[in-house]
Design an enzyme around this catalytic site. Structure first.
Site, short mmCIF file in Angstrom:
data_model
loop_
_atom_site.label_atom_id
_atom_site.label_comp_id
_atom_site.label_asym_id
_atom_site.label_seq_id
_atom_site.Cartn_x
_atom_site.Cartn_y
_atom_site.Cartn_z
N GLU A 1 13.65 8.81 16.25
CA GLU A 1 12.72 8.37 15.20
C GLU A 1 11.39 9.06 15.44
O GLU A 1 11.16 9.67 16.47
CB GLU A 1 12.56 6.85 15.23
CG GLU A 1 13.85 6.10 14.97
CD GLU A 1 13.68 4.58 15.03
OE1 GLU A 1 12.53 4.10 15.18
OE2 GLU A 1 14.72 3.88 14.94
N ALA B 1 10.05 7.51 18.41
CA ALA B 1 11.06 7.27 19.45
C ALA B 1 11.92 8.53 19.58
O ALA B 1 13.02 8.61 19.04
CB ALA B 1 11.92 6.06 19.10
N THR C 1 20.29 16.52 12.34
CA THR C 1 20.96 17.79 12.08
C THR C 1 22.09 17.61 11.08
O THR C 1 22.87 16.66 11.17
CB THR C 1 21.52 18.37 13.39
OG1 THR C 1 20.48 18.41 14.36
CG2 THR C 1 22.06 19.77 13.17
N ARG D 1 18.92 54.49 21.75
CA ARG D 1 17.50 54.83 21.58
C ARG D 1 17.05 55.85 22.63
O ARG D 1 17.22 55.62 23.84
CB ARG D 1 16.67 53.54 21.71
CG ARG D 1 15.17 53.73 21.79
CD ARG D 1 14.57 54.07 20.47
NE ARG D 1 13.09 53.98 20.52
CZ ARG D 1 12.29 54.53 19.63
NH1 ARG D 1 12.80 55.21 18.61
NH2 ARG D 1 10.98 54.38 19.73
N GLY E 1 11.55 46.86 21.43
CA GLY E 1 10.18 47.23 21.04
C GLY E 1 9.87 46.75 19.63
O GLY E 1 10.19 45.63 19.25
N GLU F 1 18.66 17.30 21.71
CA GLU F 1 19.54 16.55 22.63
C GLU F 1 18.86 16.31 23.98
O GLU F 1 19.48 16.37 25.04
CB GLU F 1 20.90 17.24 22.78
CG GLU F 1 21.68 17.13 21.48
CD GLU F 1 23.18 17.15 21.67
OE1 GLU F 1 23.68 16.66 22.70
OE2 GLU F 1 23.86 17.64 20.76
#
Length: 384
Positions: free
Chosen positions: A130, A133, A161, A272, A344, A368
């Protein structure tokens, strides 16, 4: 699938992983960016998970489920989270919402509510927190007052959820305001169409945007007496026992997010080029990758060990569940942050999924039970 060694997954578990990964790569990953950008419930993922019985695999065969053990359930969540954290909350929250029933409900209540979830006809959410809470769950104010053979429910729940897409909600409410703190709460099943039950607006979140998070409001909601989960007054104990089991699944989600981030970072640094060679050839980059992989594998082993303890119902599950969730989520935050760094500027834009994974990882340190609460749980177990 039920018997497995602590340090070796069975062939069944690895076959399951391959099957879930194929579904995740083919049916869930292509929608992950749009799910995040549009804050849209991942319906394509839910459909794909239902088609393969991965949406609520933890439900036992006697209730029309497939009876996956705790480790198998974690592997499902991990592999889905590798491509889309929002989608991984479908199997995770189905377990969270139904775990109080699995642990404590009468067979009649189980037979009424578990099969529709197992069949993919309903999602199941969990209402404990809550506004005032959160970590201090025993201070909840939502109340249920006995009325004839039923109860009248008033109050609210926060941060729920999959609220709005779930059909059922396990809701904790104070049933004896003058009773002992923590021993005066009862668990009830609320239906989405109960009169007087409404939802707040969807929360605008940093991550897991495809999983709706909303408040629940109860205004004189009448709950029939046959919707109690467990005994009157045992609700908070049931809620905390539930979390001992489901914290392990959040650890699995964190491992999946971290694995996805490491996979993308590895692919990028090999391609890269700077200073005439792939950046993967630079020792500084290699050390980062080694640390990321080391933390990830440590987290995975902790989660799998905790899952084994969850399946067996070991006495030390409370410590291991808290430790696995805490370590894995901290590791996921570090690994996703480092993955963004390795890309990056490219890591900071939405062309790559790393910035989404970094945002998604953050919630695993909070829900949780915050990681500060996990450390309290662990300390209490050590000092017993």
């Amino acid at each position: 699938m039920s018997d497995f060694d602590l340090f070796t997954t069975t062939d069944d578990h690895e076959e399951l992983r391959a099957a879930v990964r194929a579904v995740a790569d083919d049916k869930i990953a292509p929608h992950a960016a749009a799910t995040d950008a549009e804050s849209a419930f991942p319906q394509a993922a839910y459909d794909a998970l239902r088609a393969t019985d991965f949406h609520a695999a933890h439900i036992a065969e006697e209730y029309e489920g497939v009876g996956a053990d705790a480790l198998a359930t974690c592997i499902i969540i991990e592999e889905v989270a590798r491509v889309c954290a929002s989608s991984s909350l479908i199997p995770a929250v189905n377990k969270l919402g139904t775990m109080p029933l699995i642990l404590a409900a009468s067979d009649d209540v189980k037979r009424r509510y578990l099969p529709p979830v197992a069949r993919g006809e309903a999602l199941f959410s969990y209402g404990l927190s809550e506004r005032e809470a959160g970590s201090d769950t025993a201070s909840m104010r939502t109340q249920a007052v006995a009325d004839g053979d039923g109860w009248i429910l008033n109050g609210q729940k926060s941060w729920i959820t999959n609220a709005g897409v779930s059909r059922y909600y396990t809701v904790m409410a104070v049933t004896d305001p003058d009773g002992p703190r923590g021993g005066n709460v009862t668990a009830f099943v609320v239906h989405d169409d109960d009169e007087g039950f409404t939802l707040g607006e969807p929360e605008r979140k940093l991550g897991i945007k495809g999983s709706p998070t909303r408040e629940l409001f109860f205004d004189d909601v009448r709950i029939p007496g046959d919707r109690i989960v467990g005994e009157v007054g045992q609700g908070l104990k049931i809620a905390l026992r539930t979390l001992d089991h489901t914290r392990v699944t959040i650890g699995a989600q964190a491992v999946g997010i971290a694995q996805g981030a490491l996979d993308h970072a590895l692919a990028y640094v090999k391609e890269r080029k700077q200073f005439g060679k792939a950046i993967a050839d630079f020792q500084g980059v290699q050390f980062m990758l080694a640390d990321m992989a080391m933390k990830l594998e440590t987290a995975r082993q902790m989660v799998y060990a905790a899952a084994a303890k969850s399946e067996r119902g070991d006495a030390d599950l409370a410590f291991f569940g808290a430790a696995a969730k805490c370590y894995a989520s901290d590791a996921a935050m570090e690994i996703t942050t480092d993955a963004v760094q390795l890309l990056g500027g490219a890591g900071y834009v939405k062309d790559f999924p790393l910035e989404r994974m970094m945002r998604d990882a953050k919630i695993t340190q909070i829900y949780e039970g915050t990681n500060q609460i996990q450390r309290l749980v662990m300390a209490r177990q050590l000092l017993k």
